[in-house]
Design a protein around this motif. Structure first.
Motif, PDB file in Angstrom:
ATOM      1  N   GLN A 154       0.837  -1.210   0.000  1.00 45.44           N
ATOM      2  CA  GLN A 154       0.000   0.000   0.000  1.00 45.44           C
ATOM      3  C   GLN A 154       0.869   1.257   0.000  1.00 45.44           C
ATOM      4  O   GLN A 154       0.542   2.251  -0.669  1.00 45.44           O
ATOM      5  N   ALA A 155       1.978   1.227   0.739  1.00 43.51           N
ATOM      6  CA  ALA A 155       2.883   2.383   0.778  1.00 43.51           C
ATOM      7  C   ALA A 155       3.490   2.641  -0.600  1.00 43.51           C
ATOM      8  O   ALA A 155       3.597   3.796  -1.039  1.00 43.51           O
ATOM      9  N   ILE A 156       3.882   1.589  -1.273  1.00 43.43           N
ATOM     10  CA  ILE A 156       4.452   1.740  -2.618  1.00 43.43           C
ATOM     11  C   ILE A 156       3.432   2.359  -3.560  1.00 43.43           C
ATOM     12  O   ILE A 156       3.736   3.285  -4.314  1.00 43.43           O
ATOM     13  N   GLU A 157       2.201   1.871  -3.511  1.00 43.07           N
ATOM     14  CA  GLU A 157       1.140   2.414  -4.371  1.00 43.07           C
ATOM     15  C   GLU A 157       0.902   3.902  -4.109  1.00 43.07           C
ATOM     16  O   GLU A 157       0.744   4.695  -5.043  1.00 43.07           O
ATOM     17  N   ILE A 159       3.020   6.134  -2.822  1.00 45.84           N
ATOM     18  CA  ILE A 159       4.159   6.925  -3.289  1.00 45.84           C
ATOM     19  C   ILE A 159       4.146   7.040  -4.806  1.00 45.84           C
ATOM     20  O   ILE A 159       4.393   8.111  -5.372  1.00 45.84           O
ATOM     21  N   ALA A 160       3.827   5.945  -5.485  1.00 46.22           N
ATOM     22  CA  ALA A 160       3.769   5.955  -6.949  1.00 46.22           C
ATOM     23  C   ALA A 160       2.687   6.925  -7.444  1.00 46.22           C
ATOM     24  O   ALA A 160       2.887   7.641  -8.433  1.00 46.22           O
ATOM     25  N   LYS A 161       1.552   6.957  -6.753  1.00 44.94           N
ATOM     26  CA  LYS A 161       0.463   7.855  -7.152  1.00 44.94           C
ATOM     27  C   LYS A 161       0.819   9.320  -6.919  1.00 44.94           C
ATOM     28  O   LYS A 161       0.497  10.195  -7.733  1.00 44.94           O
ATOM     29  N   ILE A 162       1.512   9.615  -5.799  1.00 44.10           N
ATOM     30  CA  ILE A 162       1.947  10.987  -5.526  1.00 44.10           C
ATOM     31  C   ILE A 162       2.935  11.445  -6.594  1.00 44.10           C
ATOM     32  O   ILE A 162       2.867  12.584  -7.080  1.00 44.10           O
ATOM     33  N   LYS A 163       3.835  10.567  -6.984  1.00 44.88           N
ATOM     34  CA  LYS A 163       4.782  10.888  -8.052  1.00 44.88           C
ATOM     35  C   LYS A 163       4.044  11.225  -9.345  1.00 44.88           C
ATOM     36  O   LYS A 163       4.336  12.227 -10.007  1.00 44.88           O
ATOM     37  N   GLU A 164       3.083  10.387  -9.683  1.00 43.13           N
ATOM     38  CA  GLU A 164       2.342  10.579 -10.926  1.00 43.13           C
ATOM     39  C   GLU A 164       1.539  11.879 -10.900  1.00 43.13           C
ATOM     40  O   GLU A 164       1.538  12.649 -11.872  1.00 43.13           O
ATOM     41  N   MET A 165       0.876  12.149  -9.776  1.00 39.24           N
ATOM     42  CA  MET A 165       0.043  13.352  -9.653  1.00 39.24           C
ATOM     43  C   MET A 165       0.870  14.638  -9.763  1.00 39.24           C
ATOM     44  O   MET A 165       0.396  15.661 -10.254  1.00 39.24           O
ATOM     45  N   GLY A 167       3.954  14.803 -11.269  1.00 44.82           N
ATOM     46  CA  GLY A 167       4.891  14.761 -12.384  1.00 44.82           C
ATOM     47  C   GLY A 167       6.330  14.578 -11.953  1.00 44.82           C
ATOM     48  O   GLY A 167       7.251  15.151 -12.545  1.00 44.82           O
ATOM     49  N   LEU A 168       6.558  13.769 -10.921  1.00 46.56           N
ATOM     50  CA  LEU A 168       7.895  13.575 -10.353  1.00 46.56           C
ATOM     51  C   LEU A 168       8.533  12.271 -10.848  1.00 46.56           C
ATOM     52  O   LEU A 168       7.845  11.274 -11.046  1.00 46.56           O
ATOM     53  N   ASP A 169       9.834  12.308 -11.030  1.00 46.25           N
ATOM     54  CA  ASP A 169      10.584  11.096 -11.385  1.00 46.25           C
ATOM     55  C   ASP A 169      11.193  10.428 -10.154  1.00 46.25           C
ATOM     56  O   ASP A 169      11.754   9.337 -10.251  1.00 46.25           O
ATOM     57  N   TRP A 170      11.137  11.091  -9.029  1.00 43.18           N
ATOM     58  CA  TRP A 170      11.736  10.576  -7.805  1.00 43.18           C
ATOM     59  C   TRP A 170      10.697  10.498  -6.701  1.00 43.18           C
ATOM     60  O   TRP A 170       9.674  11.190  -6.777  1.00 43.18           O
ATOM     61  N   PRO A 171      10.901   9.702  -5.677  1.00 45.61           N
ATOM     62  CA  PRO A 171      12.016   8.764  -5.569  1.00 45.61           C
ATOM     63  C   PRO A 171      11.857   7.575  -6.517  1.00 45.61           C
ATOM     64  O   PRO A 171      10.730   7.153  -6.809  1.00 45.61           O
ATOM     65  N   ILE A 172      12.981   7.080  -7.013  1.00 48.56           N
ATOM     66  CA  ILE A 172      12.946   5.817  -7.748  1.00 48.56           C
ATOM     67  C   ILE A 172      12.523   4.742  -6.753  1.00 48.56           C
ATOM     68  O   ILE A 172      13.108   4.616  -5.676  1.00 48.56           O
ATOM     69  N   ILE A 173      11.494   3.991  -7.091  1.00 50.72           N
ATOM     70  CA  ILE A 173      11.010   2.933  -6.200  1.00 50.72           C
ATOM     71  C   ILE A 173      11.645   1.612  -6.620  1.00 50.72           C
ATOM     72  O   ILE A 173      11.391   1.102  -7.708  1.00 50.72           O
ATOM     73  N   GLU A 174      12.486   1.103  -5.749  1.00 50.43           N
ATOM     74  CA  GLU A 174      13.174  -0.164  -6.008  1.00 50.43           C
ATOM     75  C   GLU A 174      12.712  -1.181  -4.975  1.00 50.43           C
ATOM     76  O   GLU A 174      12.443  -0.840  -3.830  1.00 50.43           O
ATOM     77  N   VAL A 175      12.600  -2.416  -5.380  1.00 45.61           N
ATOM     78  CA  VAL A 175      12.306  -3.472  -4.412  1.00 45.61           C
ATOM     79  C   VAL A 175      13.410  -4.519  -4.451  1.00 45.61           C
ATOM     80  O   VAL A 175      13.933  -4.848  -5.523  1.00 45.61           O
ATOM     81  N   ALA A 194       4.875  -6.207  -8.700  1.00 41.54           N
ATOM     82  CA  ALA A 194       5.652  -4.970  -8.563  1.00 41.54           C
ATOM     83  C   ALA A 194       5.339  -3.987  -9.687  1.00 41.54           C
ATOM     84  O   ALA A 194       5.197  -2.781  -9.466  1.00 41.54           O
ATOM     85  N   ASN A 195       5.231  -4.501 -10.883  1.00 46.82           N
ATOM     86  CA  ASN A 195       4.912  -3.645 -12.033  1.00 46.82           C
ATOM     87  C   ASN A 195       3.530  -3.019 -11.888  1.00 46.82           C
ATOM     88  O   ASN A 195       3.328  -1.841 -12.223  1.00 46.82           O
ATOM     89  N   LYS A 196       2.600  -3.768 -11.338  1.00 46.01           N
ATOM     90  CA  LYS A 196       1.215  -3.305 -11.190  1.00 46.01           C
ATOM     91  C   LYS A 196       1.099  -2.137 -10.211  1.00 46.01           C
ATOM     92  O   LYS A 196       0.287  -1.228 -10.408  1.00 46.01           O
ATOM     93  N   ILE A 197       1.923  -2.125  -9.148  1.00 44.00           N
ATOM     94  CA  ILE A 197       1.759  -1.113  -8.098  1.00 44.00           C
ATOM     95  C   ILE A 197       2.694   0.081  -8.252  1.00 44.00           C
ATOM     96  O   ILE A 197       2.705   0.977  -7.403  1.00 44.00           O
ATOM     97  N   GLY A 198       3.510   0.107  -9.314  1.00 46.64           N
ATOM     98  CA  GLY A 198       4.309   1.298  -9.585  1.00 46.64           C
ATOM     99  C   GLY A 198       5.784   1.212  -9.253  1.00 46.64           C
ATOM    100  O   GLY A 198       6.463   2.240  -9.165  1.00 46.64           O
ATOM    101  N   VAL A 199       6.312   0.009  -9.081  1.00 52.57           N
ATOM    102  CA  VAL A 199       7.745  -0.165  -8.817  1.00 52.57           C
ATOM    103  C   VAL A 199       8.539   0.153 -10.083  1.00 52.57           C
ATOM    104  O   VAL A 199       8.123  -0.179 -11.195  1.00 52.57           O
ATOM    105  N   ASN A 200       9.700   0.788  -9.924  1.00 50.36           N
ATOM    106  CA  ASN A 200      10.557   1.133 -11.063  1.00 50.36           C
ATOM    107  C   ASN A 200      11.628   0.090 -11.342  1.00 50.36           C
ATOM    108  O   ASN A 200      11.954  -0.168 -12.504  1.00 50.36           O
TER     109      ASN A 200
END
Length: 374
Positions: A154-157, A159-165, A167-175, A194-200
């Motif tokens: 849920q945390a990854i999702e 963060i990925a949504k905040i980045k998208e909203m 227009g940010l490229d960071w933080p790079i989300i790595e697992v 991982a791909n589904k929830i926004g991992v880079n």
């Protein structure tokens, strides 16, 4: 601070020149630093040593003050633990690094990334956030790590949504995925999740048996199966457009026209470019824990950086007679077929050798019985 970029570039260039010439005592500073800020952790991962330590230790504010003098020379800080979000002075460390223009990265299990902590990720401008997950299902996560897998997902999702909203490229989300017997069959499913929830990016490594209970978990005993799963993982990642880093396969074959580079030919720049700082102030030569090089609790930084053991390591690390810790390096010189790369202690190596011998004898007996007519 004015000219920070030039200061960092000149420092990095100095390190490169020193490393190329195996210079012992140097006037430059590390370009990167890994800081183990605390051994506190809220999980009990079966492959980890942090929660097994008797005393909880946190990096002191005094050491953070000492670091402030050399942070302007550094490009990046990588924060790890334990679980860094349990460290009481995390904000102070991040603010000092940010003010000095250092790129910030942090590894976390993600279970404590509530809305407040997620906001701090963006406030401090973290460049990279690495989640240690190791499982695609709750049952496997419980077996390896304990806790609830849904929390870091849920945390990854979020963060990925905040980045998208924004227009940010960071933080790079790595697992991170520490591959072992218990989870190797879930690796493909993990990549899709991982791909589904926004991992880079996904970083896969072999589990190293530091403890007796981890010996049977090693993929050293199921090499062919492991290699097949890694090949499948690469194919799935490519189909998803996911960046993935996989460990060297057991059945490694160099590309046509290229020879396999031996571990002796691997050039190490760690004694000049990096350092590993522990919560108690101890400093290791590198992230592979290549020997003690002082303690910042009672030493000045420059005294530590050019201490006798580090100076000696710089002169010898890339020679034909490197220090013992460098000869046995399981980081830059890791070879999964060398038993010492996957079993870190004499006890676990002995157990592995005995288990391997038992399996070889059993397989030999089975082959013999197949040849004998009924």
């Amino acid at each position: 601070m004015k000219f920070l970029d030039k200061i960092k570039k000149l420092n990095m260039l100095g390190n490169q020149v020193y490393a190329a010439n195996s210079v012992g005592e140097v006037d430059s500073f590390p370009s990167t630093m890994t800081i183990h800020i605390s051994n506190r952790c809220n999980l009990r991962c079966k492959m980890c040593a942090e929660w097994r330590r008797k005393d909880e230790t946190d990096l002191s504010l005094d050491i953070i003050e000492k670091l402030k003098d050399i942070l302007p020379f550094m490009n990046s800080i990588y924060v790890t633990g334990g679980e860094p979000l349990l460290y009481p002075h995390l904000d102070e460390l991040f603010m000092a690094a940010k003010e000095a223009g250092c790129g910030l990265s942090m590894v976390t299990n993600g279970t404590l990334l509530n809305d407040e902590n997620i906001e701090k990720v963006f406030t401090h401008g973290l460049f990279r956030l690495k989640f240690s997950l190791d499982a695609a299902t709750q049952s496997t996560y419980s077996k390896i790590r304990g806790g609830k897998l849904e929390k870091p997902l849920q945390a990854i999702e979020k963060i990925a949504k905040i980045k998208e909203m924004n227009g940010l490229d960071w933080p790079i989300i790595e697992v991170g995925y520490v591959a072992m017997k218990s989870n190797i069959d879930e690796l493909g499913k993990f990549i899709i999740l991982a791909n589904k929830i926004g991992v880079n990016e996904i970083y896969v490594s072999y589990a190293v048996a530091h403890f007796e209970e981890m010996v049977p978990e090693s993929l050293f005993f199921m090499k062919e199966h492991s290699d097949k799963k890694m090949v499948m993982a690469k194919a799935i990642a490519d189909s998803c457009g996911m960046r993935i880093s996989l460990p060297r396969p057991f059945n490694y074959q160099p590309l046509a026209g290229r020879s396999a580079k031996s571990v002796e030919e691997t050039v190490c720049k760690a004694p000049w470019e990096s350092m590993f700082l522990w919560a108690n102030g101890n400093v290791s030569l590198c992230c592979g824990n290549g020997g003690d090089t002082g303690n910042l609790t009672d030493m000045d930084f420059d005294e530590m950086w050019n201490c006798k053991s580090r100076v000696a390591a710089r002169k010898l690390v890339n020679s034909k007679n490197p220090p013992a810790a460098c000869r046995n390096c399981v980081t830059s010189k890791q070879n999964p077929n060398m038993i010492g790369s996957l079993f870190s202690s004499p006890v676990t190596r002995k157990m592995a050798e005995e288990l391997l011998k038992e399996r070889e004898e059993s397989e030999s007996k089975d082959r013999l019985e197949e040849k004998i007519p009924a």
